[in-house]
Design a protein around this motif. Sequence first.
Motif, short mmCIF file in Angstrom:
data_model
loop_
_atom_site.label_atom_id
_atom_site.label_comp_id
_atom_site.label_asym_id
_atom_site.label_seq_id
_atom_site.Cartn_x
_atom_site.Cartn_y
_atom_site.Cartn_z
N LYS A 160 -41.27 -52.64 -25.60
CA LYS A 160 -40.55 -53.91 -25.39
C LYS A 160 -39.26 -53.95 -26.21
N LEU A 161 -39.32 -53.50 -27.46
CA LEU A 161 -38.11 -53.46 -28.28
C LEU A 161 -37.10 -52.47 -27.71
N PHE A 162 -37.61 -51.35 -27.19
CA PHE A 162 -36.75 -50.36 -26.54
C PHE A 162 -36.03 -51.00 -25.35
N CYS A 163 -36.79 -51.75 -24.55
CA CYS A 163 -36.19 -52.42 -23.38
C CYS A 163 -35.21 -53.51 -23.79
N ASP A 164 -35.53 -54.22 -24.85
CA ASP A 164 -34.63 -55.29 -25.32
C ASP A 164 -33.23 -54.73 -25.60
N GLY A 165 -33.20 -53.58 -26.28
CA GLY A 165 -31.91 -52.99 -26.62
C GLY A 165 -31.11 -52.57 -25.42
N LEU A 166 -31.77 -51.91 -24.46
CA LEU A 166 -31.04 -51.41 -23.29
C LEU A 166 -30.72 -52.52 -22.30
N SER A 167 -31.62 -53.49 -22.15
CA SER A 167 -31.31 -54.62 -21.27
C SER A 167 -30.08 -55.36 -21.77
N ALA A 168 -29.94 -55.46 -23.09
CA ALA A 168 -28.76 -56.11 -23.67
C ALA A 168 -27.49 -55.36 -23.30
N LYS A 169 -27.57 -54.03 -23.17
CA LYS A 169 -26.41 -53.22 -22.77
C LYS A 169 -25.98 -53.57 -21.35
N PHE A 170 -26.96 -53.77 -20.47
CA PHE A 170 -26.62 -54.13 -19.09
C PHE A 170 -26.05 -55.55 -19.01
N LYS A 171 -26.55 -56.43 -19.86
CA LYS A 171 -25.97 -57.77 -19.91
C LYS A 171 -24.54 -57.72 -20.43
N GLU A 172 -24.32 -56.85 -21.40
CA GLU A 172 -22.96 -56.67 -21.94
C GLU A 172 -22.03 -56.15 -20.85
N LEU A 173 -22.54 -55.20 -20.06
CA LEU A 173 -21.73 -54.66 -18.96
C LEU A 173 -21.37 -55.77 -17.97
N ALA A 174 -22.34 -56.61 -17.63
CA ALA A 174 -22.08 -57.71 -16.69
C ALA A 174 -21.05 -58.68 -17.26
N ALA A 175 -21.14 -58.96 -18.56
CA ALA A 175 -20.18 -59.88 -19.19
C ALA A 175 -18.80 -59.27 -19.25
N THR A 176 -18.72 -58.00 -19.68
CA THR A 176 -17.42 -57.31 -19.75
C THR A 176 -16.82 -57.17 -18.36
N GLY A 177 -17.68 -56.91 -17.39
CA GLY A 177 -17.22 -56.66 -16.02
C GLY A 177 -16.97 -57.90 -15.20
N ASP A 178 -17.11 -59.09 -15.81
CA ASP A 178 -16.87 -60.35 -15.13
C ASP A 178 -17.75 -60.49 -13.89
N ILE A 179 -19.02 -60.16 -14.06
CA ILE A 179 -20.01 -60.31 -12.99
C ILE A 179 -20.57 -61.72 -13.08
N ASN A 180 -20.29 -62.52 -12.08
CA ASN A 180 -20.57 -63.95 -12.12
C ASN A 180 -21.96 -64.27 -11.53
N TYR A 181 -23.00 -63.79 -12.21
CA TYR A 181 -24.36 -63.96 -11.69
C TYR A 181 -24.94 -65.33 -12.07
N ASP A 182 -25.99 -65.73 -11.33
CA ASP A 182 -26.71 -66.96 -11.64
C ASP A 182 -27.97 -66.70 -12.45
N ARG A 183 -28.57 -65.52 -12.24
CA ARG A 183 -29.75 -65.16 -13.04
C ARG A 183 -29.71 -63.67 -13.36
N PHE A 184 -29.94 -63.37 -14.62
CA PHE A 184 -30.16 -62.00 -15.06
C PHE A 184 -31.65 -61.89 -15.34
N ILE A 185 -32.36 -61.21 -14.47
CA ILE A 185 -33.81 -61.14 -14.59
C ILE A 185 -34.24 -59.85 -15.29
N ARG A 186 -35.29 -59.96 -16.08
CA ARG A 186 -35.95 -58.80 -16.68
C ARG A 186 -37.39 -58.78 -16.19
N THR A 187 -37.90 -57.62 -15.85
CA THR A 187 -39.28 -57.57 -15.35
C THR A 187 -40.29 -57.80 -16.47
#
Length: 541
Positions: A85-112
């Motif tokens: 879970k901690l491993f996933c937390d770190g990498l999921s944050a990277k994808f969120k960072e990419l979405a923020a940097t990339g101006d991806i205008n999503y309504d939900r960022f889901i994690r399984t």
Amino acid sequence: MIRSQIIISTRRFLSTAVSKKTVVTTPIFYVNSKPHIGHYYSMTLADVYNRWLKFNGESTYFTTGTDEHGLKVQTAAQAIGKDPKLFCDGLSAKFKELAATGDINYDRFIRTTDPDHLTAVQHFWTVLKENGHIYKGEHSGWYSVSDECFYTDQDVEEVDGKMVAKETGASVAFESEQNYFFRLSSFQDRLIQLLESNPSFVQPAVYYTTLLKSLKARDLEDLSISRPGSRVSWGIDVPDDSSQKMYVWFDALINYLTCMGYPGTEPLPDTLVHLVGKEIVKFHCVHWPCFLMACELPLPRSVFVHGHWLMDGRKMSKSRGNVADPIEIAEKYDIDALRLFMMRFSVLDGDCDYSEPKLNATRNEFIDKFCNLLTRSLSKKFHISRALQRVEQEGLPALLSQVDDQFSKDITDLYKQIDELADLVDPLYRKMELHKAVQTLWRLLPNVNGLFDVYEPWKLKGLENELKQDLVIFSALDSLRCLLILLQPVIPNYSKMLLDRLQVSPERRTREFAQIGKDTTYAHSATFAKGEKVPLQKIQL
């Protein structure tokens, strides 16, 4: 809960906030390594599509996120001695960072790993089982750890003394185990009927044709949808059998329902639009619709499929050191430069080629054509406010009747081309043929800039030429305004920067204003000051 109650509950699960909207999704991204340009490409295609729908006044709900269970994640976390879970937390944050940097205008960022997803997946499993579509049995086959997938004898081959999957080239090993199965084989005829009656279900056509041909050529086998917990510990428990974990793809696909509030009380819309990579067509266009049929839920409206990104003609690979990092690219060139490059040169039905010089050249071309047109038109040599007031007070038809026929024809032809653009690009945006949409808008720039080359408005002086000068300047500025409005889904930041510089009101940047003469309230005091630079500067490689 009896079976009829379960079926009723699954037909009415969507929150009111989502039920009347077009739901747009990216695939959820596997978190065994940090994100790369391929992930951002998926995000951007879906983001541009979603922005275009919103631009046209349509209600949407846009989702993206991360896929966090399975053996690959378990193995990667174990390799560095980290809790999964901690491993996933770190990498999921990277994808969120990419979405923020990339101006991806999503309504939900889901994690399984989200709690509501656990609820949704276990409920969905229960419905399938109650409906008679799940059974337990012995499973043998060629298993690929990297693909998280079993393959049949027909799907594997020997290469250099090792067995690999034909489709992906991943190593496989023959394994046998007790699993739960979904009766996929019983849905083959219904799936073929769905595809034959709805050719737009899978787009572009090349993927549709290949899929339909494959379904007619060989029988579907029932699908193993669980793995022994003794081998895969990082996953969601099968209801009433904690010795088994759900197959990671079964878990992952249901994220689309989780995002929409499943299980809830409102009906599911039939306006679900997926965007996926070509390597996961089977999961989204075979397994997923069959799961939904089995639960008697509406099917997606469309599944758009895209290819991969190469670098200078070669497959990206960590070992080659040629993996393009979108965040690093954005830091150097701006994220809109990358968005523009990808949308202008990518095609869904083929692989695309990333090249830093080509990216920079695309950015420079935008500066040369758009930014320079802006500075040219806002020169102190021209009376911009006078030109706009003339159009507002007298109207274009009356003004054009006062100039010679050739001049009037040149201006009128340009207006016609600009006014047709919204209708021309609308189906291109909606079919995700974004390279065609961008090129359709791009090719008008030479015509607009050509007004300066042909008529040299700085030389048009005196009362007899004053009107011509005003019409040239107005035509250039208004054409640029319309083009930037229509490019907003692709380059939201660059468009905003130039529209702000033109003093276009935010509420006048919708489709209805992307017509010549629809707005004359802008640019009255937008003249470039002495020494003021173009809003975007070139970067030397």
